[in-house]
Scaffold this active site. Structure first.
Site, PDB file in Angstrom:
ATOM      1  N   HIS A 172      -3.361  -7.441  -5.343  1.00  0.00           N
ATOM      2  CA  HIS A 172      -2.423  -7.425  -4.213  1.00  0.00           C
ATOM      3  C   HIS A 172      -3.141  -7.254  -2.879  1.00  0.00           C
ATOM      4  CE1 HIS A 172       1.481  -7.053  -6.492  1.00  0.00           C
ATOM      5  NE2 HIS A 172       0.591  -6.879  -7.452  1.00  0.00           N
ATOM      6  N   ASP A 384      -5.106  -7.261   5.686  1.00  0.00           N
ATOM      7  CA  ASP A 384      -3.981  -6.975   4.790  1.00  0.00           C
ATOM      8  C   ASP A 384      -3.896  -8.075   3.746  1.00  0.00           C
ATOM      9  OD1 ASP A 384      -1.724  -5.687   3.831  1.00  0.00           O
ATOM     10  OD2 ASP A 384      -0.840  -5.453   5.819  1.00  0.00           O
TER      11      ASP A 384
HETATM   12  C1  G6P Z   1      -0.773  -0.952  -1.513  1.00  0.00           C
HETATM   13  C2  G6P Z   1      -1.308  -1.290  -2.894  1.00  0.00           C
HETATM   14  C3  G6P Z   1      -0.396  -0.754  -3.980  1.00  0.00           C
HETATM   15  C4  G6P Z   1      -0.155   0.723  -3.736  1.00  0.00           C
HETATM   16  C5  G6P Z   1       0.442   0.950  -2.346  1.00  0.00           C
HETATM   17  C6  G6P Z   1       0.713   2.437  -2.029  1.00  0.00           C
HETATM   18  O1  G6P Z   1       0.356  -1.700  -1.230  1.00  0.00           O
HETATM   19  O2  G6P Z   1      -1.508  -2.693  -3.033  1.00  0.00           O
HETATM   20  O3  G6P Z   1      -0.946  -0.977  -5.259  1.00  0.00           O
HETATM   21  O4  G6P Z   1       0.689   1.260  -4.732  1.00  0.00           O
HETATM   22  O5  G6P Z   1      -0.471   0.435  -1.397  1.00  0.00           O
HETATM   23  O6  G6P Z   1      -0.433   3.193  -2.177  1.00  0.00           O
HETATM   24  P1  G6P Z   1      -0.554   4.414  -3.200  1.00  0.00           P
HETATM   25  O7  G6P Z   1      -1.982   4.831  -3.107  1.00  0.00           O
HETATM   26  O8  G6P Z   1       0.397   5.451  -2.684  1.00  0.00           O
HETATM   27  O9  G6P Z   1      -0.159   3.926  -4.551  1.00  0.00           O
END
Ligand code: G6P
Length: 476
Positions: A172, A384
């Site tokens: 992602h 991003d």
């Molecule tokens: C990004 C990543 C996700 C992640 C999110 C929130 O969007 O691609 O995989 O879950 O950030 O970050 P965290 O560390 O809270 O999971």
């Protein structure tokens, strides 16, 4: 159900976080679903196939988590299975390897990565745990779809455990340039592990190019051939598909909610409460990749260059709390709040405050009301993977008079360059000039540009994304 797979095709989704938020107290946990594009798109697939979603519950393993997940599963029709992590694993795998190495390295940030070998070992251990959980789940014909940078080694450990089911991986976040990637001490191991998946999906053609360059530079025994959206890598007798699959949103959901009477009313109230004739919206997770301080400096530049704008244009900046336990994120919050204070101190007059700052989560309806209330969206990440705020803003812009100012370093820029004003987020004067261009843009031009972006997002929504990933995965 995606057109590309049969009604009875079993699917297992594996991601670091489960699609649920849990609040636990004294051994009793309450779950609530999290919303988001990925969950919206994958839940129907999992429900139809009575599938499984494997992930971490987001907190140290406590009593009561499994019971709460079972209740959740009864509601959704698919099973949630947690991978319990110890506090030490959370520290070294999540806060260490993923947040102090992969996240900054893959976003090419200036942040010095902490290449601590303990973090690497924890990463491997945790990936093995996720793999074992997967091996013991589902049926033998299931398709296993693993998501994001936390879990790049899962297929490798599944293979080692004798699990030969078809696997796919989607990254992602961006894939960095080869020079940047080469800094990683475990670079070849990581690429080799990724190539254990049958299909690897990246957000953009640019990310895919970076990935293939890294493979060519570091794994000379692998050959890559083909053209178009999906190419093939040959490793001995195995073939791995590598494709660009830009993620998207549930366009209809945003569009429909934006048209509802209650959201329209809330948008009017937001607009009334912010008396400037035009309001710019910035909405980001607290993260140094989002370029929030740079954006605030651009606002300062704009107000300095165009004093006539004072009183007429303000910025509504929402920062969604995230990773607050990491010192760098706490420092970033302080820096943002210092800049907001400084700019407001310098340019506020009775009845006018240039920056309205909120540090909180928004409900879905509130978010859409904010999208509707603001005539300009400022989406200026330094880097991003995609940035869905850009797409959501357009989908919710039912009056079609909004202007999107978008960073050229967001994955979304490749698709939305047909209507957005593209900027280099590091160029403070350039961003200030782009905001001024947006502010003065005539209605007809706004509509023409917005229509182009909305049409492209409508045609390429999150369901199409799932479908194209599966179509490629199941193609010969
Ligand atoms: C990004 C990543 C996700 C992640 C999110 C929130 O969007 O691609 O995989 O879950 O950030 O970050 P965290 O560390 O809270 O999971």
């Amino acid at each position: 159900m995606p057109k590309a797979i049969g009604e009875d095709q079993g699917v297992i989704v594996v991601s670091n976080r489960l699609p649920v938020s849990l609040e636990c107290d004294g051994g009793i946990c309450h779950s609530s679903p999290v919303s988001g594009g990925l969950v919206t798109a994958l839940s129907p697939v999992l429900t139809a196939s009575k599938g499984v979603w494997i992930g971490w519950a987001g907190a140290p393993d406590v009593e009561g988590v499994d019971a709460a997940l079972r209740l959740f599963s009864e509601d959704t029709g698919y099973t949630l299975r947690q991978v319990g992590l110890t506090s030490e694993q959370i520290e070294n795998f999540y806060f260490g390897f993923t947040n102090q190495i992969i996240w900054p390295l893959f976003h090419a940030s200036n942040f010095e990565c902490n290449f601590n070998p303990e973090y690497w070992r924890a990463y491997l251990d945790v990936n093995a745990l996720f793999a074992f959980r997967t091996v013991e789940s589902g049926d033998e014909d299931d398709y296993v779809w693993v998501h994001d940078y936390h879990l790049m080694h899962v297929a490798k450990y599944m293979r080692e455990a004798g699990d030969c089911r078809r696997t796919g991986f989607f990254l992602h976040i961006p894939f960095p340039s080869v020079d940047c990637f080469k800094r990683l001490p475990w670079r070849a191991e990581l690429l080799e592990a990724l190539l254990e998946y049958d299909q690897i999906g990246l957000q953009t053609m640019h990310d895919r190019r970076n990935f293939i360059r890294a493979v060519s530079a570091l794994l000379p025994h692998v050959t890559v051939s083909g053209r178009g959206q999906v190419v093939r890598a040959k490793i001995g007798s195995r073939t791995v598909k590598i494709g660009a699959f830009p993620i998207s949103i549930d366009y209809k959901k945003f569009y429909k909610t934006a048209r509802s009477a209650s959201v329209r009313k809330s948008a009017q109230q937001v607009h009334k409460a912010l008396p400037s004739s035009q309001v710019i919206l910035g909405i980001d997770r607290l993260d140094y990749t989002k370029g929030i301080p740079h954006r605030l400096r651009a606002m300062h530049q704009l107000l300095t260059d165009h004093p006539e704008i004072q009183g007429k244009l303000s910025l509504l900046q929402v920062v969604v709390p995230s990773r607050a336990a990491i010192p760098m994120y706490a420092e970033l919050k302080k820096e943002i709040e210092r800049l907001v204070g400084q700019i407001n101190g310098e340019f506020s007059v009775p009845g006018y405050v240039p920056i309205h700052y909120q540090y909180r989560n928004l409900s879905f309806d509130e978010l859409i009301a904010y999208y509707r209330a603001c005539s300009i969206a400022l989406v200026t990440p330094l880097r991003d993977g995609m940035n869905l705020v850009a797409k959501e803003y357009c989908a919710a812009n039912v009056e079609r008079t909004g202007v999107l100012v978008l960073s050229e370093f967001a994955g979304a820029a490749a698709q939305l360059r047909n209507g957005a004003i593209l900027v280099n987020p590091f160029d403070v004067e350039g961003v200030a000039a782009a905001i001024h261009q947006a502010y003065t843009m005539e209605k007809k031009m706004r509509q023409r540009r917005m229509d182009r972006m909305r049409e492209s997002i409508r045609k390429n929504d999150i369901f199409k994304w799932v479908d194209s990933f599966f179509a490629s995965a199941f193609a010969k």
